[in-house]
Design a protein around this motif. Structure first.
Motif, PDB file in Angstrom:
ATOM      1  N   LYS A   1      11.785 -52.780  35.151  1.00 37.86           N
ATOM      2  CA  LYS A   1      10.772 -53.583  34.771  1.00 37.86           C
ATOM      3  C   LYS A   1      11.420 -55.168  34.878  1.00 37.86           C
ATOM      4  O   LYS A   1      10.883 -56.088  35.481  1.00 37.86           O
TER       5      LYS A   1
ATOM      6  N   LEU B   1      11.709 -55.859  38.675  1.00 39.47           N
ATOM      7  CA  LEU B   1      10.496 -56.318  39.173  1.00 39.47           C
ATOM      8  C   LEU B   1       9.982 -57.579  38.902  1.00 39.47           C
ATOM      9  O   LEU B   1       9.260 -58.271  39.672  1.00 39.47           O
TER      10      LEU B   1
ATOM     11  N   THR C   1      11.089 -60.349  41.242  1.00 36.88           N
ATOM     12  CA  THR C   1      10.487 -60.163  42.641  1.00 36.88           C
ATOM     13  C   THR C   1       8.990 -60.744  42.574  1.00 36.88           C
ATOM     14  O   THR C   1       8.548 -60.839  41.427  1.00 36.88           O
TER      15      THR C   1
ATOM     16  N   LEU D   1       6.633 -58.461  43.660  1.00 38.79           N
ATOM     17  CA  LEU D   1       5.764 -57.201  44.084  1.00 38.79           C
ATOM     18  C   LEU D   1       4.808 -57.314  42.727  1.00 38.79           C
ATOM     19  O   LEU D   1       5.208 -57.510  41.709  1.00 38.79           O
ATOM     20  N   SER D   2       3.712 -56.571  42.957  1.00 44.72           N
ATOM     21  CA  SER D   2       2.734 -56.060  42.285  1.00 44.72           C
ATOM     22  C   SER D   2       2.923 -55.222  41.523  1.00 44.72           C
ATOM     23  O   SER D   2       3.387 -54.097  41.759  1.00 44.72           O
ATOM     24  N   ILE D   3       2.837 -55.090  40.167  1.00 44.84           N
ATOM     25  CA  ILE D   3       3.344 -54.058  39.211  1.00 44.84           C
ATOM     26  C   ILE D   3       2.039 -52.807  39.426  1.00 44.84           C
ATOM     27  O   ILE D   3       2.553 -52.051  39.082  1.00 44.84           O
TER      28      ILE D   3
ATOM     29  N   THR E   1       5.253 -50.071  44.789  1.00 46.83           N
ATOM     30  CA  THR E   1       5.933 -50.624  43.812  1.00 46.83           C
ATOM     31  C   THR E   1       6.216 -48.929  42.648  1.00 46.83           C
ATOM     32  O   THR E   1       7.112 -48.615  42.230  1.00 46.83           O
TER      33      THR E   1
ATOM     34  N   ALA F   1       8.715 -46.990  44.354  1.00 51.08           N
ATOM     35  CA  ALA F   1       9.839 -47.345  44.005  1.00 51.08           C
ATOM     36  C   ALA F   1      10.432 -47.025  42.802  1.00 51.08           C
ATOM     37  O   ALA F   1      11.450 -46.706  42.489  1.00 51.08           O
TER      38      ALA F   1
ATOM     39  N   SER G   1       9.912 -51.882  49.461  1.00 55.92           N
ATOM     40  CA  SER G   1       9.881 -52.076  47.813  1.00 55.92           C
ATOM     41  C   SER G   1      11.184 -51.993  47.066  1.00 55.92           C
ATOM     42  O   SER G   1      12.013 -52.880  46.457  1.00 55.92           O
TER      43      SER G   1
ATOM     44  N   LYS H   1      13.443 -54.928  48.319  1.00 59.81           N
ATOM     45  CA  LYS H   1      13.268 -56.091  47.531  1.00 59.81           C
ATOM     46  C   LYS H   1      13.699 -56.129  46.238  1.00 59.81           C
ATOM     47  O   LYS H   1      14.500 -57.402  45.814  1.00 59.81           O
ATOM     48  N   ILE H   2      13.716 -55.059  45.514  1.00 60.50           N
ATOM     49  CA  ILE H   2      14.313 -54.952  44.133  1.00 60.50           C
ATOM     50  C   ILE H   2      15.698 -54.859  44.273  1.00 60.50           C
ATOM     51  O   ILE H   2      16.232 -55.832  43.424  1.00 60.50           O
TER      52      ILE H   2
END
Length: 75
Positions: A7, A10, A13, A15-17, A22, A25, A52, A55-56
């Protein structure tokens, strides 16, 4: 990676939760599933899950699998 660490990563980034990738990931990094299994469970492509995860990992500067610091290679 724990759920709390996921969390926090996230939040670093864009990224949409609620996104499918996501979720994939999360299944890979927290639950330890393979990318293929996570993609099937999240109903998206394994490439989207891999993006994803990347990115994380870039945002946290840590490997999502082992937690080691990621070193930038200069040529």
């Amino acid at each position: 990676m724990t759920l709390t660490e996921f969390k926090a990563a996230l939040a670093m980034t864009r990224l949409s939760i609620d996104g499918r990738a996501t979720l994939g990931a999360l299944l890979v990094l927290v639950d330890g599933k393979t990318r293929i299994e996570a993609a099937q469970a999240a109903e998206c492509s394994h490439q989207a899950v891999a993006r994803s995860i990347a990115k994380i990992c870039r945002a946290t500067k840590r490997c999502g699998y082992c937690g080691a610091k990621v070193k930038r290679i200069t040529a």
